[in-house]
Design a protein around this motif. Structure first.
Motif, PDB file in Angstrom:
ATOM      1  N   VAL A 156       0.831  -1.208   0.000  1.00  0.00           N
ATOM      2  CA  VAL A 156       0.000   0.000   0.000  1.00  0.00           C
ATOM      3  C   VAL A 156       0.864   1.255   0.000  1.00  0.00           C
ATOM      4  CG1 VAL A 156      -1.712   1.311   1.327  1.00  0.00           C
ATOM      5  CG2 VAL A 156      -1.905  -1.182   1.165  1.00  0.00           C
ATOM      6  N   ALA A 157       1.948   1.245   0.765  1.00  0.00           N
ATOM      7  CA  ALA A 157       2.831   2.414   0.817  1.00  0.00           C
ATOM      8  C   ALA A 157       3.443   2.696  -0.552  1.00  0.00           C
ATOM      9  CB  ALA A 157       3.941   2.198   1.845  1.00  0.00           C
ATOM     10  N   THR A 158       3.711   1.636  -1.312  1.00  0.00           N
ATOM     11  CA  THR A 158       4.293   1.803  -2.641  1.00  0.00           C
ATOM     12  C   THR A 158       3.295   2.462  -3.584  1.00  0.00           C
ATOM     13  OG1 THR A 158       5.391  -0.307  -2.195  1.00  0.00           O
ATOM     14  CG2 THR A 158       5.659   0.625  -4.397  1.00  0.00           C
ATOM     15  N   VAL A 159       2.050   2.023  -3.536  1.00  0.00           N
ATOM     16  CA  VAL A 159       0.999   2.620  -4.378  1.00  0.00           C
ATOM     17  C   VAL A 159       0.830   4.096  -4.041  1.00  0.00           C
ATOM     18  CG1 VAL A 159      -1.458   2.567  -4.949  1.00  0.00           C
ATOM     19  CG2 VAL A 159      -0.204   0.427  -4.659  1.00  0.00           C
ATOM     20  N   ASP A 160       0.769   4.399  -2.756  1.00  0.00           N
ATOM     21  CA  ASP A 160       0.625   5.810  -2.337  1.00  0.00           C
ATOM     22  C   ASP A 160       1.801   6.642  -2.828  1.00  0.00           C
ATOM     23  OD1 ASP A 160      -1.714   5.151  -1.055  1.00  0.00           O
ATOM     24  OD2 ASP A 160      -0.817   4.994   0.934  1.00  0.00           O
ATOM     25  N   PHE A 161       2.986   6.059  -2.791  1.00  0.00           N
ATOM     26  CA  PHE A 161       4.178   6.764  -3.246  1.00  0.00           C
ATOM     27  C   PHE A 161       4.093   7.059  -4.739  1.00  0.00           C
ATOM     28  CE2 PHE A 161       8.514   6.985  -4.823  1.00  0.00           C
ATOM     29  CZ  PHE A 161       9.137   7.802  -3.896  1.00  0.00           C
ATOM     30  N   ILE A 162       3.767   6.063  -5.535  1.00  0.00           N
ATOM     31  CA  ILE A 162       3.676   6.231  -6.985  1.00  0.00           C
ATOM     32  C   ILE A 162       2.634   7.279  -7.356  1.00  0.00           C
ATOM     33  CG2 ILE A 162       3.022   5.072  -9.144  1.00  0.00           C
ATOM     34  CD1 ILE A 162       5.811   4.326  -8.122  1.00  0.00           C
ATOM     35  N   ASN A 163       1.542   7.328  -6.610  1.00  0.00           N
ATOM     36  CA  ASN A 163       0.457   8.271  -6.910  1.00  0.00           C
ATOM     37  C   ASN A 163       0.836   9.734  -6.691  1.00  0.00           C
ATOM     38  OD1 ASN A 163      -1.550   6.531  -7.875  1.00  0.00           O
ATOM     39  ND2 ASN A 163      -2.210   5.988  -5.793  1.00  0.00           N
TER      40      ASN A 163
END
Length: 259
Positions: A156-163
Motif C-alpha cells: 500500500v505504501a508503494t501505491v501511495d508513493f507512486i500516486n
C-alpha cells in the motif's frame, strides 16, 4: 585509500544491500568494465569476503542466488534486445516509471548506455542500483516491502508513493498476456503498483519476451489497451495482432542474433 580498495568496499556494500549482484550491475554502478569486476569478485571470493557465482556475487544462501540467477538468465538475449529498442525510443531529459522484472533491469542498463538527464521513479531495487551510477540522473526509489527474490518493492505504501508523481513514460512488464488482451501477474500487491504507474504516466510501454504470450497467472492487471506500445522479440500471433489492432496498440519487434 587506493582505488582498488575503494572499489572492493563498494562491491561489498552493494552485495550486502541486495544479497546478489550481477557482474553487469556492479560494473554499471562502479563505472568500470565487467572484466575488472570479475577480477575483483575473484579476489574477494578468495579472501572469503563474498561468494562468487556464475554471473555475479552474493553473501547469501546459494539457493536464493540460484533462483535469482535462473530468473535473470531466462530469455536474456531476447530481453536485452527488447531493452535496447525501448531505450532508443526514450528521449533525453524524460521522466519515467520503471517497474519490476528482469526485462526492466535490462531496460535500466540500456538507458544508462543511451540516454542523458533522466528522472526515474522505480519500485525495482536492481533498476535503481543500475541507474544510480549516472550522476546526471535523478533516481527515486519507492517505499514499501522488498521481495527477496527479485528486489521488487510492493504494498500500500508503494501505491501511495507512486500516486504522488506524473511522468512522461511508464516502462513496464508483466507475467502473461492472453489473446483477448488480458494482462496477468502473480502478485496482487505488485499489480496495484503497476496500475498506479499506468494511471500516472502520459505514455505507457509494455516490454515482454515471447514466453509471456498466453502464460498463465492468477491476478488480472488490466487490458493491453491501456498501453500505447508493445515491445517484444517475436512477431505476435494472428490472434494477438488482431487484439492489438482493435485496441489501437502499436507493436514493434526487437532484432537480436541468438548465440
Amino acid at each position: 585509500m587506493k582505488p582498488k580498495i575503494q572499489r572492493h568496499e563498494h562491491i561489498l556494500t552493494l552485495v550486502r544491500e541486495h544479497n546478489f549482484m550481477t557482474v553487469e550491475e556492479l560494473a554499471a554502478n562502479l563505472d568500470v568494465t565487467p572484466q575488472t569486476i570479475r577480477r575483483d569478485v575473484q579476489e574477494l571470493s578468495e579472501t572469503g569476503q563474498l561468494k562468487r557465482y556464475h554471473g555475479g556475487a552474493s553473501l547469501g544462501d546459494v539457493s536464493v542466488v540460484t533462483a535469482g540467477q535462473e530468473r535473470r538468465n531466462h530469455q536474456q538475449q531476447e530481453k536485452n534486445a527488447i531493452a535496447r529498442l525501448i531505450a532508443s525510443t526514450i528521449p533525453d531529459n524524460a521522466s519515467l516509471f520503471i517497474s519490476i522484472g528482469t526485462t526492466m533491469e535490462a531496460v535500466a542498463a540500456e538507458l544508462v548506455r543511451q540516454r542523458k538527464n533522466l528522472r526515474i521513479i522505480t519500485n525495482n531495487i536492481y533498476a535503481a542500483s543500475i541507474t544510480a551510477a549516472r550522476t546526471d540522473y535523478t533516481v527515486i526509489i519507492a517505499s514499501g516491502v522488498v521481495r527477496p527474490l527479485d528486489g521488487g518493492i510492493t504494498g500500500v505504501a508503494t501505491v501511495d508513493f507512486i500516486n504522488q508523481f506524473k511522468v512522461d513514460y511508464a516502462i513496464m512488464s508483466t507475467h502473461g498476456i492472453e489473446n483477448d488482451g488480458s494482462l496477468l501477474d502473480d502478485d496482487y500487491k505488485e499489480v496495484s503498483v503497476m496500475q498506479a504507474m499506468v494511471n500516472n504516466a502520459r505514455v505507457r510501454y509494455l516490454g515482454v519476451d515471447h514466453s509471456k504470450f498466453n502464460s498463465n497467472a492468477l491476478v488480472r492487471l488490466g487490458d493491453i489497451g491501456a498501453f500505447d506500445k508493445l515491445f517484444t522479440d517475436r512477431i505476435p500471433s494472428a490472434a494477438m495482432q488482431k487484439t492489438l489492432n482493435e485496441r489501437g496498440v502499436a507493436w514493434q519487434v526487437a532484432e537480436f542474433m541468438p548465440l
